[in-house]
Design an enzyme around this catalytic site. Structure first.
Site, PDB file in Angstrom:
ATOM      1  N   CYS A  70      26.394  34.013  35.632  1.00  0.00           N
ATOM      2  CA  CYS A  70      27.225  34.991  36.337  1.00  0.00           C
ATOM      3  C   CYS A  70      26.637  36.394  36.182  1.00  0.00           C
ATOM      4  O   CYS A  70      26.436  36.870  35.055  1.00  0.00           O
ATOM      5  CB  CYS A  70      28.652  34.961  35.793  1.00  0.00           C
ATOM      6  N   CYS A  73      29.123  39.132  34.193  1.00  0.00           N
ATOM      7  CA  CYS A  73      29.419  39.075  32.767  1.00  0.00           C
ATOM      8  C   CYS A  73      28.541  40.081  32.027  1.00  0.00           C
ATOM      9  O   CYS A  73      27.499  40.509  32.544  1.00  0.00           O
ATOM     10  CB  CYS A  73      29.155  37.667  32.228  1.00  0.00           C
ATOM     11  N   HIS A 116      35.117  36.197  31.889  1.00  0.00           N
ATOM     12  CA  HIS A 116      34.815  35.499  33.135  1.00  0.00           C
ATOM     13  C   HIS A 116      35.984  34.640  33.617  1.00  0.00           C
ATOM     14  O   HIS A 116      36.180  34.471  34.822  1.00  0.00           O
ATOM     15  CB  HIS A 116      33.573  34.617  32.953  1.00  0.00           C
ATOM     16  N   ASN A 156      39.287  40.526  46.587  1.00  0.00           N
ATOM     17  CA  ASN A 156      39.381  39.178  47.129  1.00  0.00           C
ATOM     18  C   ASN A 156      39.435  38.222  45.948  1.00  0.00           C
ATOM     19  O   ASN A 156      38.579  38.285  45.064  1.00  0.00           O
ATOM     20  CB  ASN A 156      38.155  38.824  47.978  1.00  0.00           C
ATOM     21  N   HIS A 167      33.861  35.594  38.800  1.00  0.00           N
ATOM     22  CA  HIS A 167      34.267  36.596  37.808  1.00  0.00           C
ATOM     23  C   HIS A 167      35.302  37.539  38.426  1.00  0.00           C
ATOM     24  O   HIS A 167      35.162  37.948  39.579  1.00  0.00           O
ATOM     25  CB  HIS A 167      33.041  37.397  37.366  1.00  0.00           C
ATOM     26  N   HIS A 169      36.805  40.467  39.883  1.00  0.00           N
ATOM     27  CA  HIS A 169      36.224  41.733  40.343  1.00  0.00           C
ATOM     28  C   HIS A 169      36.792  42.109  41.698  1.00  0.00           C
ATOM     29  O   HIS A 169      37.413  41.293  42.382  1.00  0.00           O
ATOM     30  CB  HIS A 169      34.705  41.620  40.451  1.00  0.00           C
ATOM     31  N   GLN A 171      36.097  45.248  45.093  1.00  0.00           N
ATOM     32  CA  GLN A 171      35.055  46.019  45.769  1.00  0.00           C
ATOM     33  C   GLN A 171      35.630  47.331  46.294  1.00  0.00           C
ATOM     34  O   GLN A 171      36.848  47.484  46.426  1.00  0.00           O
ATOM     35  CB  GLN A 171      34.459  45.218  46.924  1.00  0.00           C
TER      36      GLN A 171
END
Length: 379
Positions: A70, A73, A116, A156, A167, A169, A171
Site C-alpha cells: 500500500c 501506509c 490501513h 470515496n 487505505h 483516504h 482527495q
C-alpha cells in the site's frame, strides 16, 4: 495543530498535520522516482456547456495493491511509500496520478490515519478535528494558487464506489472553473432570491427541514443533518451549519468544535444501515423489496438479500462556494454524504434514466431513509 511541509523525491509537495507541537517530520523520501509526467486536458462540451477532463496518464495508476504494498501506509521496515515518515497523524500530498495539473488545477490526497484497516469512522474526535483543520488549511492554500476557482474536499469509500486504494483516504480537487453542480445551485439560488423578494434558498431549505422534522437524522447546537426532500440516492444525508458560511475557512470555533463528534456518529450510522441486527431489518429493506419486484431504472440484481455486508460504500463531499462568484456570500457550505447501496446485496446503478437523462429514480423514500438512520443511532 502543527503543519510541516516537505517534498517527495520527484518534487511533489507533502504536508504533515500533527496534533502534537513537538512532532518532528524530517524523514526523507529516498525512492528513485522519475519526474511525474502528466497529460491532463480540459475540454468544453458545446451542447451541455460543461467541462470534461481528459487524463490518459491515470490509466497507469496503482490499482488494488496487496496490503504490504500500500503506497499510503507509513514507510517502515525498509519499505518506502508515499509517506516517508514511520508514523503520522494526517498527511496531504500531491497526487502522483492527478486528474488536474498545472494551469488545469491540482489534485491532492489526504491520508486520515496510518492504520490501513481503519476507516474515518474509527477516528477519535481529536483526529477527526485534525482532518477538518487539514481540509480548511488546504482550501486556503489552494485558493491562493493562480487560476483556482473552486476547492472540492471529498472521500470515496469502498470498491463499489471505484476506490483503487483500500487505505482510508480522501482527495482534494482544485478546479480552474466552477463545477456544473455548483453552477446549478447558484442558478437556483438566484431564481429563489428573485421569486421570494430576497430570501436565501439555503436558509429556507434548512429552516423547512428543521420545521418539518420527518427527515432530520441528527441535530446539534450548530449543525443539522437531514435526508433531503428530493434525495437522489437511496441513503443520502446533507449536513449544514446553522450559521451560513461560504466555505470551511469561514466556520466559527463553535461549529468547528461540534463537527467531529456529529460527523463521526453520522458515518457510524451509515455503517449500520444494512445490519439487520441493529434496529431490525425492516428499515434496511424499505424500498428494496419494492425495487426487486418492480425493477426500475438503475436497479441492481447482483447480490443476495441477507448476505454478510461489507462496510457501506459512500461518497462524502464538501460543497464550497467558487472564489469569484458574484453572490459568493449567499452560498452555503454543506456536506453531502450518500451511498450507492440501496438494500442488502444490491447497488443503485445509474442506468438509462439517470445516466442518459440525469433524471434520478430513488427506490427508498427519503422519510424511510431518515427513519432508518435514526434507528441505528449509537446507544
Amino acid at each position: 495543530m502543527k503543519k510541516t511541509s516537505t517534498r517527495l523525491a520527484d518534487g511533489r509537495e507533502l504536508v504533515y498535520y500533527d496534533l502534537r507541537d513537538d512532532a518532528v517530520r524530517d524523514a526523507e523520501d529516498r525512492r528513485p522516482l522519475p519526474t511525474v509526467s502528466t497529460a491532463s486536458e480540459i475540454r468544453a462540451d458545446r451542447l451541455l456547456g460543461d467541462s470534461v477532463v481528459v487524463a490518459s496518464h491515470r490509466q497507469a495508476r496503482t490499482y488494488h495493491p496487496p496490503v504490504d504494498e500500500c503506497p499510503l501506509c507509513p514507510s517502515r521496515d525498509g519499505r518506502h511509500t508515499e509517506i516517508p515518515a514511520a508514523d503520522y497523524d494526517v498527511v496531504v500530498f500531491e497526487n502522483r496520478f492527478p486528474s488536474l495539473t498545472g494551469d488545469a488545477g491540482r489534485c491532492e490526497v489526504v491520508c486520515f490515519t496510518p492504520d490501513h484497516n481503519a476507516s474515518f469512522a474509527d477516528l477519535t474526535e481529536p483526529r477527526a478535528a485534525l482532518v477538518l483543520d487539514a481540509w480548511t488549511d488546504r482550501t486556503g492554500e489552494l485558493a491562493r494558487q493562480p487560476g483556482v476557482e473552486q476547492v472540492f474536499c471529498f472521500e470515496n469509500r469502498g470498491q463499489e464506489i471505484g476506490v483503487t486504494l483500500g487505505h482510508p483516504h480522501g482527495q482534494i480537487y482544485a478546479y480552474p472553473f466552477a463545477t456544473p453542480r455548483t453552477a446549478l445551485m447558484l442558478r437556483s439560488l438566484a431564481e429563489h432570491r428573485e421569486r421570494t423578494g430576497g430570501r436565501n434558498l439555503f436558509d429556507d431549505v434548512l429552516a423547512d427541514e428543521r420545521a418539518d422534522g420527518r427527515r432530520i437524522v441528527l441535530e446539534g447546537e450548530h449543525w443539522t443533518a437531514f435526508v433531503p426532500y428530493a434525495a437522489h440516492w437511496p441513503y443520502e444525508v446533507h449536513l449544514y451549519p446553522h450559521r451560513r458560511v461560504p466555505d470551511l475557512l469561514a466556520l466559527d470555533d463553535a461549529a468547528r468544535a461540534e463537527f467531529p463528534g456529529l460527523y463521526l456518529e453520522l458515518l457510524r450510522r451509515f455503517d449500520r444501515i444494512f445490519d439487520g441486527r441493529v434496529g431490525g431489518e425492516r428499515g434496511a429493506r424499505v424500498g428494496g423489496e419494492r425495487g426487486a419486484r418492480v425493477g426500475g431504472e438503475g436497479a441492481a440484481r447482483d447480490g443476495r438479500e441477507g448476505a454478510a455486508e461489507p462496510p457501506t460504500p459512500y461518497i462524502s463531499a464538501w460543497h464550497q462556494a467558487p472564489f469569484s462568484a458574484a453572490d459568493r456570500g449567499e452560498f452555503a457550505l454543506h456536506l453531502e454524504l450518500f451511498t450507492i447501496r440501496r438494500t442488502s446485496g444490491k447497488l443503485k446503478f445509474l442506468a438509462g434514466s439517470e445516466s442518459g437523462m440525469n433524471v434520478f429514480i430513488n427506490d427508498v423514500p427519503p422519510e424511510a431513509a431518515a427513519e432508518r438512520l435514526r434507528e441505528v443511532a449509537s446507544k
